[in-house]
Design an enzyme around this catalytic site. Structure first.
Site, PDB file in Angstrom:
ATOM      1  N   TYR A 261       0.835  -1.204   0.000  1.00 30.34           N
ATOM      2  CA  TYR A 261       0.000   0.000   0.000  1.00 30.34           C
ATOM      3  C   TYR A 261       0.871   1.256   0.000  1.00 30.34           C
ATOM      4  CZ  TYR A 261      -3.877   3.112   1.203  1.00 30.34           C
ATOM      5  OH  TYR A 261      -4.819   4.112   1.194  1.00 30.34           O
TER       6      TYR A 261
ATOM      7  N   LYS B 204       0.997   4.137  -3.026  1.00 30.31           N
ATOM      8  CA  LYS B 204       0.676   5.542  -2.777  1.00 30.31           C
ATOM      9  C   LYS B 204       1.895   6.435  -3.028  1.00 30.31           C
ATOM     10  CE  LYS B 204      -3.650   5.035  -1.844  1.00 30.31           C
ATOM     11  NZ  LYS B 204      -4.675   5.550  -2.782  1.00 30.31           N
TER      12      LYS B 204
END
Length: 244
Positions: A149, A153
């Site tokens: 994640y 990002k």
């Protein structure tokens, strides 16, 4: 400060629930014609029932060709919010290839895909436009069990900066918002235990997580003409988390 999106067509991905759903509703209340995109038809149906002016498109954003066709079918778009995301939480040593593929397909590739279609239309019409990508504090701070994640990002932040650089000459602005934990229904459920929430809250000077409307407010501003000279920023909505 009065903001209006009358005569604007706004596309929001991941609009079936959470932040995306509230964004779609807010934009509709500000006069926009909203196109809501989600993988979940049920979520879209309930959104359209709640706000009858909202148009919906159900598509799996991980499918490049299906997504491209779906976004093209939406017609001309003036503003775009890339909100859809996938999270696969695993410790670094447990990361699996399928977790990487799925997360990057939705969090990075789909943003590029959707934005290409929308931006190409803006350029062809010479209309300019505004794009906001929903990133995360995880793009700039390492979080345990968030290897993939965080990576997606971080990639999204840089994709957004390059978009701002290359699309700026066409009067298309691109910005990111980078929230901390947001208290959507899922956020409240996932962070309800003090033993999990406590260490994170201790790192936030304001001592609390973000409410959905606080993210929506920032996105509305950045997408609007009130932010006409803001381009290429990553705006933390984190109560000071990244300042510590």
């Amino acid at each position: 400060m009065e903001i209006s999106f009358k005569s604007k067509r706004i596309l929001v991905t991941g609009a079936g629930k959470g932040i995306g759903r509230e964004l779609a509703k807010r934009f509709a209340s500000l006069g926009a014609e909203v196109v809501a995109v989600s993988r979940s038809k049920d979520g879209l149906d309930s959104l359209s029932a709640e706000v009858k002016t909202i148009k919906s498109i159900a598509v799996d954003l991980a499918d490049w060709d299906a997504t491209r066709a779906a976004i093209q079918s939406a017609g001309p778009i003036d503003c775009l919010v890339n909100n859809a995301a996938h999270a696969s939480l695993e410790s670094f040593l447990d990361v699996k290839p399928e977790s990487i593929d799925k997360s990057f397909a939705v969090n990075v590739k789909a943003v590029i895909n959707v934005s290409q279609v929308v931006a190409e239309g803006m350029i062809k019409r010479k209309s300019g436009g505004s794009i906001v990508n929903i990133s995360s504090q995880a793009s700039q701070a390492a979080l345990a069990d968030h290897t993939v994640y965080c990576a997606t990002k971080g990639a999204l932040d840089m994709v957004s900066r390059v978009m701002a650089l290359e699309l700026g000459p066409h009067n298309i602005r691109v910005n990111c918002v980078n929230p901390t934990v947001v208290l959507t229904d899922m956020g409240r459920l996932g962070w309800s235990k003090p033993e999990k929430a406590g260490p994170m809250l201790a790192k936030i000077p304001l001592g609390r997580f973000a409410e959905v409307h606080e993210v929506v407010d920032a996105v509305v501003y950045l997408l609007s003409d009130k932010a006409s000279m803001i381009n290429g920023v990553t705006l933390p909505i984190d109560g000071g988390f990244l300042a510590t």
